[in-house]
Design an enzyme around this catalytic site. Sequence first.
Site, PDB file in Angstrom:
ATOM      1  N   CYS A   1       0.807  -1.221   0.000  1.00 12.40           N
ATOM      2  CA  CYS A   1       0.000   0.000   0.000  1.00 12.40           C
ATOM      3  C   CYS A   1       0.843   1.275   0.000  1.00 12.40           C
ATOM      4  O   CYS A   1       0.322   2.358  -0.248  1.00 12.40           O
ATOM      5  CB  CYS A   1      -0.949   0.004   1.181  1.00 12.40           C
ATOM      6  SG  CYS A   1      -2.125  -1.350   1.130  1.00 12.40           S
TER       7      CYS A   1
ATOM      8  N   ASN B   1      -9.944  -0.017  -0.404  1.00 10.26           N
ATOM      9  CA  ASN B   1      -8.481   0.065  -0.366  1.00 10.26           C
ATOM     10  C   ASN B   1      -7.921  -0.565  -1.653  1.00 10.26           C
ATOM     11  O   ASN B   1      -8.002  -1.776  -1.834  1.00 10.26           O
ATOM     12  CB  ASN B   1      -7.964  -0.675   0.868  1.00 10.26           C
ATOM     13  CG  ASN B   1      -6.454  -0.584   1.020  1.00 10.26           C
ATOM     14  OD1 ASN B   1      -5.756  -0.159   0.103  1.00 10.26           O
ATOM     15  ND2 ASN B   1      -5.957  -0.993   2.169  1.00 10.26           N
TER      16      ASN B   1
ATOM     17  N   HIS C   1      -2.946   7.567   1.842  1.00  9.82           N
ATOM     18  CA  HIS C   1      -3.353   6.268   1.310  1.00  9.82           C
ATOM     19  C   HIS C   1      -4.756   5.972   1.824  1.00  9.82           C
ATOM     20  O   HIS C   1      -5.052   6.190   3.002  1.00  9.82           O
ATOM     21  CB  HIS C   1      -2.368   5.187   1.773  1.00  9.82           C
ATOM     22  CG  HIS C   1      -2.908   3.799   1.611  1.00  9.82           C
ATOM     23  ND1 HIS C   1      -3.408   3.338   0.409  1.00  9.82           N
ATOM     24  CD2 HIS C   1      -3.047   2.778   2.494  1.00  9.82           C
ATOM     25  CE1 HIS C   1      -3.825   2.088   0.567  1.00  9.82           C
ATOM     26  NE2 HIS C   1      -3.621   1.728   1.817  1.00  9.82           N
TER      27      HIS C   1
HETATM   28  N1  ACO Z   1     -18.927  -7.852   9.025  1.00 12.04           N
HETATM   29  C1  ACO Z   1     -19.472  -8.077  10.212  1.00 12.04           C
HETATM   30  N2  ACO Z   1     -18.758  -8.410  11.315  1.00 12.04           N
HETATM   31  C2  ACO Z   1     -17.416  -8.497  11.168  1.00 12.04           C
HETATM   32  C3  ACO Z   1     -16.787  -8.280   9.932  1.00 12.04           C
HETATM   33  C4  ACO Z   1     -17.583  -7.950   8.822  1.00 12.04           C
HETATM   34  N3  ACO Z   1     -17.089  -7.711   7.610  1.00 12.04           N
HETATM   35  N4  ACO Z   1     -15.452  -8.440  10.089  1.00 12.04           N
HETATM   36  C5  ACO Z   1     -15.250  -8.746  11.377  1.00 12.04           C
HETATM   37  N5  ACO Z   1     -16.443  -8.797  12.022  1.00 12.04           N
HETATM   38  C6  ACO Z   1     -16.686  -9.083  13.434  1.00 12.04           C
HETATM   39  C7  ACO Z   1     -15.564  -9.876  14.051  1.00 12.04           C
HETATM   40  O1  ACO Z   1     -15.733 -11.253  13.786  1.00 12.04           O
HETATM   41  C8  ACO Z   1     -15.721  -9.530  15.512  1.00 12.04           C
HETATM   42  O2  ACO Z   1     -16.742 -10.309  16.046  1.00 12.04           O
HETATM   43  P1  ACO Z   1     -16.598 -10.941  17.515  1.00 12.04           P
HETATM   44  O3  ACO Z   1     -16.457  -9.754  18.436  1.00 12.04           O
HETATM   45  O4  ACO Z   1     -17.865 -11.707  17.676  1.00 12.04           O
HETATM   46  O5  ACO Z   1     -15.357 -11.774  17.458  1.00 12.04           O
HETATM   47  C9  ACO Z   1     -16.196  -8.087  15.491  1.00 12.04           C
HETATM   48  O6  ACO Z   1     -16.720  -7.855  14.168  1.00 12.04           O
HETATM   49  C10 ACO Z   1     -15.109  -7.073  15.779  1.00 12.04           C
HETATM   50  O7  ACO Z   1     -13.956  -7.406  14.995  1.00 12.04           O
HETATM   51  P2  ACO Z   1     -12.650  -6.586  15.086  1.00 12.04           P
HETATM   52  O8  ACO Z   1     -11.646  -7.187  14.166  1.00 12.04           O
HETATM   53  O9  ACO Z   1     -12.278  -6.407  16.516  1.00 12.04           O
HETATM   54  O10 ACO Z   1     -13.146  -5.205  14.497  1.00 12.04           O
HETATM   55  P3  ACO Z   1     -12.424  -3.830  14.487  1.00 12.04           P
HETATM   56  O11 ACO Z   1     -13.295  -2.843  15.149  1.00 12.04           O
HETATM   57  O12 ACO Z   1     -10.988  -3.933  14.928  1.00 12.04           O
HETATM   58  O13 ACO Z   1     -12.421  -3.481  12.938  1.00 12.04           O
HETATM   59  C11 ACO Z   1     -10.994  -3.530  10.983  1.00 12.04           C
HETATM   60  C12 ACO Z   1     -11.774  -4.342  12.013  1.00 12.04           C
HETATM   61  C13 ACO Z   1     -11.979  -2.640  10.232  1.00 12.04           C
HETATM   62  C14 ACO Z   1     -10.326  -4.468  10.015  1.00 12.04           C
HETATM   63  C15 ACO Z   1      -9.967  -2.648  11.730  1.00 12.04           C
HETATM   64  O14 ACO Z   1      -9.183  -3.432  12.593  1.00 12.04           O
HETATM   65  C16 ACO Z   1      -9.064  -1.931  10.773  1.00 12.04           C
HETATM   66  O15 ACO Z   1      -9.473  -1.001  10.121  1.00 12.04           O
HETATM   67  N6  ACO Z   1      -7.786  -2.315  10.672  1.00 12.04           N
HETATM   68  C17 ACO Z   1      -6.864  -1.760   9.707  1.00 12.04           C
HETATM   69  C18 ACO Z   1      -6.758  -2.745   8.606  1.00 12.04           C
HETATM   70  C19 ACO Z   1      -6.514  -2.161   7.250  1.00 12.04           C
HETATM   71  O16 ACO Z   1      -6.948  -1.084   6.897  1.00 12.04           O
HETATM   72  N7  ACO Z   1      -5.820  -2.925   6.445  1.00 12.04           N
HETATM   73  C20 ACO Z   1      -5.624  -2.592   5.088  1.00 12.04           C
HETATM   74  C21 ACO Z   1      -4.272  -2.925   4.641  1.00 12.04           C
HETATM   75  S1  ACO Z   1      -3.051  -2.009   5.470  1.00 12.04           S
HETATM   76  C22 ACO Z   1      -3.244  -0.461   5.023  1.00 12.04           C
HETATM   77  O17 ACO Z   1      -3.584  -0.202   3.911  1.00 12.04           O
HETATM   78  C23 ACO Z   1      -2.977   0.602   6.000  1.00 12.04           C
END
Ligand code: ACO
Length: 321
Positions: free
Chosen positions: A114, A280, A250
């Site tokens: 990225c 993304n 980004h």
């Molecule tokens: N739909 C519904 N529920 C979901 C989904 C979905 N798509 N995905 C996960 N869940 C659930 C999980 O299973 C979890 O359930 P549980 O509590 O029963 O176990 C709950 O939602 C919370 O999951 P978390 O992973 O804790 O959610 P979080 O609030 O951390 O959000 C996310 C997840 C959006 C991925 C966040 O961590 C994030 O934005 N991380 C950065 C990742 C990123 O942007 N990566 C891209 C590549 S790197 C870059 O470009 C910078």
Amino acid sequence: MALYARVIGWGGYLPEKVLTNDDLAKQIDTSDEWIFSRTGIRQRHIAAEGELTSDLAVKAAIAAMDRAKITADDVDMIILSTVTPDNTFPATAARVQAKLGIKGGAAFDIGAACAGFIYASSLANNYIKTGYAKTILVIGVETFSRIVDWEDRTTCVLFGDGAGAVIYQAHEDDSDTPRGILGYELHTDGRLYDILRTDGGPSETSSMGHLTMDGREVYRHAVTKLVEVSQSIMAAHNLAVTDLDWIIPHQANARIIAATGERLGLPEDRTVLTVTNHANTSAASIPLALMEMGHKIQPGETVLMEALGAGLVWGAMVLRW
Ligand code: ACO
């Protein structure tokens, strides 16, 4: 005379097919509300069957070349950033070179996920500053739809396909306010390799694998590191937040962009947000943001770009447009 890599053209391409959050909710256990509230994403574009990374790249490159009013003969280097190439080898850039009818010069790929557009632009800057190349086509392009696991709701909802391109050209400028890339800063911390990667690849396994991610860790590192690198590059160039006309982050996640902007005190109305419609697109996200809003940037305005991705790799760049 000092040489600067000046942006003379930009363009992008998004595949026709749009996959909305509601469409995804019909395939996996998710919802528009969950995705939008955590990421700011509403939809993503998906490459058609048979539509390759190189096809997307060529369309973006043609748009950028048209805007720059240059022809294939003017381009003396292609630097293409992707982690989703057409084939393991040769470089996708070689195929793009042929498809564009460019007959000379160098064409190669780099992989910085990225942060790829910033890494590729830093190279373009160096080739131009040393006088090695005059006109360089930088492309950021990905087809992440081919490497995400469409049954893994924690990752597949985050990504989209697309391509963006920028033409940098050497300009001599000895003024106090030279136009072009002013500087960049790049970082890698390989100890964080495992928090965002594919679980396959030609050397490690015989299959391509799928994207895997520890989302919370990526989020935590993204905000901290993007704040640090932005502060560092602004200090290096004597820039205050008020000196920035545009911030093009980004586009991974609206929450990362908001949290970073808040800590830096960046004004929201000058911070570009395209993740809502593009999701993304990794290396393509910054040049695709330019496709949307580049026409608003006035010559002489100051632009900060920053990005972080798998590696982890991250970096920032400042330009005077
Ligand atoms: N739909 C519904 N529920 C979901 C989904 C979905 N798509 N995905 C996960 N869940 C659930 C999980 O299973 C979890 O359930 P549980 O509590 O029963 O176990 C709950 O939602 C919370 O999951 P978390 O992973 O804790 O959610 P979080 O609030 O951390 O959000 C996310 C997840 C959006 C991925 C966040 O961590 C994030 O934005 N991380 C950065 C990742 C990123 O942007 N990566 C891209 C590549 S790197 C870059 O470009 C910078």
